[in-house]
Design an enzyme around this catalytic site. Structure first.
Site, PDB file in Angstrom:
ATOM      1  N   HIS A 143      47.478  37.576  43.229  1.00  0.00           N
ATOM      2  CA  HIS A 143      46.267  38.300  43.585  1.00  0.00           C
ATOM      3  C   HIS A 143      46.282  38.797  45.027  1.00  0.00           C
ATOM      4  O   HIS A 143      45.587  39.764  45.356  1.00  0.00           O
ATOM      5  CB  HIS A 143      45.039  37.419  43.353  1.00  0.00           C
ATOM      6  N   ASP A 154      51.497  49.616  24.913  1.00  0.00           N
ATOM      7  CA  ASP A 154      52.356  49.855  23.751  1.00  0.00           C
ATOM      8  C   ASP A 154      53.791  50.003  24.232  1.00  0.00           C
ATOM      9  O   ASP A 154      54.145  51.007  24.847  1.00  0.00           O
ATOM     10  CB  ASP A 154      51.882  51.112  23.022  1.00  0.00           C
TER      11      ASP A 154
END
Length: 426
Positions: free
Chosen positions: A151, A372
């Protein structure tokens, strides 16, 4: 049980620059932690389903423009985190599990999910990796792709952009390196001003709102709301509910239900913290493909009696006030304020929140399912684990039916009541 079959490093497919990358104050004060996420894919018998060779090859290509992510998090002479662009590579783990896709039907983030399906790491402190991947082949033929991102280097939008490009290269959606949208890694665009100008009260950032012990007992649940149920909640938010955002309506409702379930006293003060993306709040806006942290925290406050005795419209108004103050000048003032703070590192520890608090994060509208790799979209994308009590995440339904998944972590003695009345109070 998950068995590790292979653990390697994937390096950029071409030589990349070697230098140190300065990180902004917004990077300095975010979590000294990894964000673990999982993507679930069901196999339809495709040949070479989630081919390790294809994934490694495309990751190596993606790491050329995204080369800082192949480096390591380091510290400069002043103790500030920075990225050492060394090209050392990204860990890539291959594993197998006796689980099936259907075992995740009642998925909820947990330590077990994190330990099993997200890549392992030795430490969150420098020197450490920035991103890592784990591909776990399931007994049914499906796959769980686990991802971790540090982060201090990436917020959610940045990490998702990297996944989007990585997946597009893998499926052949980007077959020419010249067509890869260039990430923007120059964090000096968020530097403090040479003459600090602090025009707002930022004292809320002088202490860490999180409790140090993230392992305190808590339970996590995922509650699904249909499009009609969301509208039902919005209908409680005043006459002009058509202008109330889905995030504010749902979170205000969660705030009310959590106060009831936690059994808080009417005169207790309750806090709702929110992460606000400032990319388009700055003047000029940050570049579209900015890779770094561009969020800050804001807070709505009320008494428990105010939240419980009123409709969610009161919570919505408190949230609106807290969010609307995040202007261009407020963000610049905040960055200047952080430049004068003595202990930025002391603000980065994460864990659970006090019983009176919630921290809400919106992933609504983010391309969380846009991953995808050539074998179809994921059936599920979610955090593998939350920080602890009081964390709330909102995500769009993967079915794209207008629904929302509400991910909530609460104390063990509160969760049962919370789940029971969540739908009843609607």
């Amino acid at each position: 049980m998950v068995e590790i079959l292979e653990s390697t490093l994937v390096v950029p497919s071409e030589e990349t620059p070697n230098h140190k990358l300065w990180l902004s104050n917004l990077d300095q004060v975010t979590s000294r932690a990894y964000t673990p996420t999982v993507y679930l894919y069901r196999s339809k018998g495709e040949p070479d389903f989630f081919s390790v060779q294809s994934l490694k090859s495309s990751l190596a290509k993606a790491l050329v423009p995204f080369y800082p992510l192949a480096g390591r998090l380091g510290l400069d002479q002043n103790g500030r985190v920075e990225i050492n662009c060394t090209g050392d590579g990204v860990p890539f783990v291959v594993a197998r599990s006796g689980s099936t896709i259907d075992d995740f039907k009642d998925f909820a983030p947990s330590q077990e999910i994190r330990d099993s399906f997200a890549p392992p790491v030795e430490s969150v402190d420098p020197p450490c990796i920035l991103v890592a991947f784990q591909v776990t082949y399931l007994r049914c033929g499906g796959v769980v792709l686990g991802v971790i991102s540090h982060h201090n280097a990436l917020d959610g939008k940045s990490a998702l952009f990297f996944i989007k490009i990585f997946s597009a290269i893998t499926r052949g959606g980007i077959d020419d390196a010249a067509l890869i949208p260039l990430p923007f890694f120059d964090h000096t665009i968020l530097s403090a001003r040479s003459l600090p100008t602090i025009l707002f009260d930022h004292d809320d950032y002088s202490t860490n709102i999180f409790q140090s012990n993230s392992s305190s007992p808590h339970l996590t649940t995922v509650l699904k709301l249909s499009k009609d149920q969301i509208q039902t909640i919005k209908n409680t938010c005043g006459d002009d509910n058509s202008r109330v955002s889905t995030f504010r309506a749902i979170v205000a409702y969660v705030w009310k239900i959590a106060c009831i379930a936690r059994g808080l006293k009417g005169n207790d003060e309750t806090q709702l913290y929110m992460a606000v993306d400032v990319r388009n709040r700055l003047n000029p806006p940050l570049p579209q493909n900015y890779m770094g942290n561009a969020t800050l925290r804001t807070k709505a406050v009320a008494t428990v009696e105010e939240i419980v005795a009123n409709s969610p419209s009161l919570g919505v108004e408190r949230m609106k006030t807290a969010i609307h103050k995040i202007t261009d000048e407020f963000v610049k003032s905040f960055i200047d304020y952080l430049d004068t703070s003595a202990d930025l590192a002391g603000l980065t520890k994460r864990g659970g929140l006090p019983r009176t608090s919630l921290f809400a994060v919106s992933w609504l509208g983010l391309p969380i399912h846009d991953a995808d790799f050539g074998w179809g979209m994921p059936e599920l994308m979610a955090r593998a684990q939350l920080y602890g009590c009081g964390c709330v995440y909102l995500m769009n339904s993967p079915e794209e039916d207008g629904g929302v998944a509400v991910v909530v972590a609460l104390e063990e003695d509160s969760m049962g009541c919370f789940k029971k009345i969540f739908y009843e109070q609607m």
